[in-house]
Design a protein around this motif. Structure first.
Motif, short mmCIF file in Angstrom:
data_model
loop_
_atom_site.label_atom_id
_atom_site.label_comp_id
_atom_site.label_asym_id
_atom_site.label_seq_id
_atom_site.Cartn_x
_atom_site.Cartn_y
_atom_site.Cartn_z
N SER A 34 -7.59 161.35 -37.82
CA SER A 34 -8.32 162.57 -37.49
C SER A 34 -9.21 162.34 -36.28
CB SER A 34 -9.17 163.05 -38.67
OG SER A 34 -10.31 162.22 -38.79
N THR A 35 -9.61 163.42 -35.66
CA THR A 35 -10.50 163.33 -34.51
C THR A 35 -11.86 162.78 -34.91
OG1 THR A 35 -9.38 165.17 -33.47
CG2 THR A 35 -11.54 164.64 -32.63
N LEU A 36 -12.41 163.24 -36.04
CA LEU A 36 -13.70 162.75 -36.51
C LEU A 36 -13.64 161.24 -36.73
CD1 LEU A 36 -16.60 163.19 -37.51
CD2 LEU A 36 -15.64 163.70 -39.78
N ALA A 37 -12.62 160.78 -37.42
CA ALA A 37 -12.48 159.34 -37.67
C ALA A 37 -12.26 158.57 -36.37
CB ALA A 37 -11.35 159.08 -38.66
N ALA A 38 -11.49 159.13 -35.46
CA ALA A 38 -11.24 158.46 -34.18
C ALA A 38 -12.52 158.35 -33.37
CB ALA A 38 -10.17 159.21 -33.39
N ASP A 39 -13.31 159.42 -33.33
CA ASP A 39 -14.59 159.38 -32.62
C ASP A 39 -15.52 158.34 -33.25
OD1 ASP A 39 -13.73 161.38 -30.92
OD2 ASP A 39 -14.88 162.97 -31.90
N ALA A 40 -15.58 158.35 -34.57
CA ALA A 40 -16.44 157.39 -35.28
C ALA A 40 -15.98 155.96 -35.03
CB ALA A 40 -16.45 157.71 -36.78
N ALA A 41 -14.67 155.73 -35.04
CA ALA A 41 -14.14 154.39 -34.80
C ALA A 41 -14.48 153.91 -33.40
CB ALA A 41 -12.63 154.38 -35.03
N VAL A 87 -12.38 155.95 -42.29
CA VAL A 87 -11.66 156.95 -43.08
C VAL A 87 -12.51 158.20 -43.18
CG1 VAL A 87 -10.60 157.42 -45.32
CG2 VAL A 87 -10.63 155.08 -44.43
N GLU A 88 -11.89 159.33 -42.91
CA GLU A 88 -12.59 160.61 -43.02
C GLU A 88 -12.57 161.10 -44.45
OE1 GLU A 88 -12.31 165.15 -41.34
OE2 GLU A 88 -11.35 163.54 -40.21
N HIS A 89 -13.72 161.55 -44.91
CA HIS A 89 -13.87 162.15 -46.24
C HIS A 89 -14.58 163.49 -46.04
CE1 HIS A 89 -12.70 158.47 -48.34
NE2 HIS A 89 -13.50 157.80 -47.54
N GLY A 90 -13.82 164.52 -45.75
CA GLY A 90 -14.43 165.83 -45.49
C GLY A 90 -15.21 165.80 -44.19
N LEU A 150 -23.83 156.32 -35.52
CA LEU A 150 -23.01 157.50 -35.81
C LEU A 150 -23.89 158.73 -36.06
CD1 LEU A 150 -20.27 155.74 -37.90
CD2 LEU A 150 -20.08 156.59 -35.57
N ALA A 151 -25.03 158.54 -36.72
CA ALA A 151 -25.94 159.67 -36.96
C ALA A 151 -26.45 160.26 -35.65
CB ALA A 151 -27.11 159.23 -37.84
N GLU A 152 -26.67 159.41 -34.65
CA GLU A 152 -27.11 159.89 -33.33
C GLU A 152 -26.10 160.85 -32.72
OE1 GLU A 152 -27.80 156.31 -31.11
OE2 GLU A 152 -29.69 155.90 -32.15
N ARG A 153 -24.84 160.73 -33.13
CA ARG A 153 -23.76 161.61 -32.66
C ARG A 153 -23.38 162.65 -33.71
NH1 ARG A 153 -21.17 160.54 -27.85
NH2 ARG A 153 -22.27 158.87 -26.81
N HIS A 154 -24.29 162.83 -34.68
CA HIS A 154 -24.12 163.84 -35.72
C HIS A 154 -22.92 163.58 -36.62
CE1 HIS A 154 -27.27 165.88 -33.55
NE2 HIS A 154 -26.53 165.82 -32.47
N ILE A 155 -22.66 162.30 -36.86
CA ILE A 155 -21.59 161.90 -37.78
C ILE A 155 -22.25 161.22 -38.97
CG2 ILE A 155 -19.56 160.45 -38.12
CD1 ILE A 155 -19.04 160.70 -35.08
N THR A 156 -22.05 161.78 -40.15
CA THR A 156 -22.57 161.17 -41.36
C THR A 156 -21.62 160.07 -41.79
OG1 THR A 156 -23.54 163.28 -42.02
CG2 THR A 156 -23.28 161.62 -43.75
N ALA A 157 -22.18 158.89 -42.02
CA ALA A 157 -21.33 157.74 -42.34
C ALA A 157 -21.92 156.92 -43.47
CB ALA A 157 -21.18 156.85 -41.10
#
Length: 101
Positions: free
Chosen positions: A5-12, A38-41, A69-76
């Motif tokens: 997914s795009t979210l997972a790819a960005d986070a990776a 891994v994306e979970h929702g 990741l939080a700085e980029r608005h990704i909850t991890a």
């Protein structure tokens, strides 16, 4: 690591560029400690294998990943896995060069 997914790819991508707290000229991606993302929702799980079981920097690594990741608005959340264990085979070519330097 298979990113679907795009979210997972960005986070990776972001996680891979986090500097190692003990060797800041080398990234977590260079070291190959990031096993999977891994994306979970609407959040991601970052699976990490420390370079050795009792690595004193493990807590810092987990915190840096969540913060970056939080700085980029990704909850991890970060999950540690020790199996299979990390080995020098996981180092990237760039990581090997940076360690040589």
């Amino acid at each position: 690591m298979v990113i679907t997914s795009t979210l997972a790819a960005d986070a990776a991508r972001l996680a891979a560029e986090v500097p190692d707290p003990e060797l800041p000229h080398v990234t977590l991606g260079d070291l190959g400690v990031i096993r999977d993302v891994v994306e979970h929702g609407d959040r991601v799980e970052v699976v990490v294998t420390p370079t050795y079981t009792a690595c004193p920097a493990t807590e810092m690594i987990c915190g840096q990943l969540v913060e970056t990741l939080a700085e980029r608005h990704i909850t991890a959340e970060v999950t540690l896995t020790l199996s299979p264990p990390w080995s020098t085979d996981r180092l990237t070519d760039r990581g090997r060069e940076r360690l040589r330097q």
